[in-house]
Scaffold this active site. Structure first.
Site, PDB file in Angstrom:
ATOM      1  N   LYS A  60       0.801  -1.227   0.000  1.00 11.51           N
ATOM      2  CA  LYS A  60       0.000   0.000   0.000  1.00 11.51           C
ATOM      3  C   LYS A  60       0.832   1.275   0.000  1.00 11.51           C
ATOM      4  CE  LYS A  60      -4.459  -1.239   0.243  1.00 11.51           C
ATOM      5  NZ  LYS A  60      -5.512  -0.696  -0.641  1.00 11.51           N
ATOM      6  N   SER A 311       1.147  -9.916  -0.321  1.00  9.10           N
ATOM      7  CA  SER A 311       0.824  -8.488  -0.314  1.00  9.10           C
ATOM      8  C   SER A 311       1.091  -7.757   0.990  1.00  9.10           C
ATOM      9  CB  SER A 311      -0.644  -8.282  -0.714  1.00  9.10           C
ATOM     10  OG  SER A 311      -1.500  -9.029   0.133  1.00  9.10           O
TER      11      SER A 311
END
Length: 333
Positions: A60, A311
């Site tokens: 992110k 992720s």
């Protein structure tokens, strides 16, 4: 099924490379690590892209920093705000700290401690509200208007997609003959960016999205031909992938570039986390291990050299211990 063209042009290879240039001084270019055990089991080279090693503990940061860097100095001076299940909030908080500006993060009341503490440690003002994406975004928009802040979108935005897509750009640059790329699907920013970047450089590669069985927002959207809202799943293990609706812009990218989408039940995630810890020496949160879970349980068979994007790794020790206590004996083989 036929795939509709985008309402506006998709971001270009030049856009991804410009974002990579912005990120180069501040972000980690995460490596491709070979997974020898899984490669032997599946009969094809398997590598992982460990965004668990990214600053802020997840991919992110790429999108958040790209967005904040492209604001004007006057916009940044106002302060920024976002709504996040945790990882985007940490990315925004870190970007704000690097630029020396104020950040406000609206998180769900169920946010894991590691993600809450991470954003607070980076100096963000954190507000805890609701359990769904819609609830926290609504409050963030209300505060944004009242305090004249700049809102940083979590996923449904071309600039965010471009930043997240630098992950895919690195995969294609580091492994030009990649055959398959596995990427998690939450709101769709990472998957949209990775799919677009990979297809631009390696058109023959298959890009496969992986989402939780209990939150199949893109699976349902693809079947309907448009984004649809699914029931909230606040108790799902993969808290970073529990958006109730795929982003409208992200849907356009995924319809155009994603070859397949598969789902994984929550029960397989602890085994994948245990596998990552024992065999790869990497700490993954449940969302971050979902691509490994899809490979380990035979949900899909990879073709050619395969990269699984891990992720995120934002999970506290107690949470890790509790989840791995439920992992099946022998689940890492």
């Amino acid at each position: 099924m036929g795939r509709r063209g985008p309402l506006t042009p998709f971001v270009s290879l030049a856009d991804f490379r410009a974002a990579a240039d912005l990120l180069r001084p501040v972000a980690v270019r995460t490596p491709l690590l070979p997974d020898d055990a899984l490669s032997e089991k599946l009969g094809t080279p398997i590598l992982v892209k460990p965004e668990v090693l990214q600053r802020g503990g997840a991919f992110k940061f790429r999108g958040a920093y790209t967005y904040v860097a492209r604001l004007t100095p006057a916009q940044r001076a106002k302060g920024i705000i976002t709504g996040s299940s945790g990882n985007h909030g940490q990315g925004v908080a870190l970007a704000a700290k690097l630029f020396g500006i104020k950040a406000t993060i609206v998180m769900p009341t169920t946010v894991p401690r590691a993600k809450r503490d991470g954003a607070e440690r980076l100096g963000a003002r954190c507000i805890y509200h609701g359990v769904t994406t819609a609830e926290r975004i609504a409050l963030a928009n209300e505060i944004q208007q009242k305090e004249d802040l700049v809102f940083i979108p979590p996923f449904d935005d071309d600039t965010i997609i471009t930043g997240q897509g630098t992950c895919g750009l690195e995969i294609a640059e580091d492994l030009p003959d990649v055959g398959t790329v596995l990427v998690p699907i939450g709101g769709g920013g990472l998957s949209a960016g990775v799919a677009r970047a990979v297809k631009l450089l390696v058109p023959t590669a298959r890009v496969i999205g992986v989402e939780p069985e209990g939150s199949p927002k893109f699976t349902k959207a693809r079947a309907a031909g448009e984004p649809v809202t699914i029931p909230a799943n606040p108790t799902g293990l993969a808290d970073g992938l529990l958006a109730v609706r795929i982003g409208s812009r992200n849907f356009e990218y995924l319809e155009a570039h994603l070859d397949e989408v598969v789902t994984v039940p929550d029960g397989r995630l602890p085994c994948a986390m245990q596998y990552a810890l024992e065999r790869l020496k990497l700490v993954c949160e449940p969302s971050g291990a979902i691509t490994l879970a899809a490979l380990l349980d035979g949900t899909l068979r990879p073709q050619g050299k395969t990269v699984a994007v891990l992720s995120g790794g934002n999970i506290e020790y107690d949470g890790l211990r509790a989840l791995l206590g439920d992992a099946m004996p022998g689940g890492t083989t």
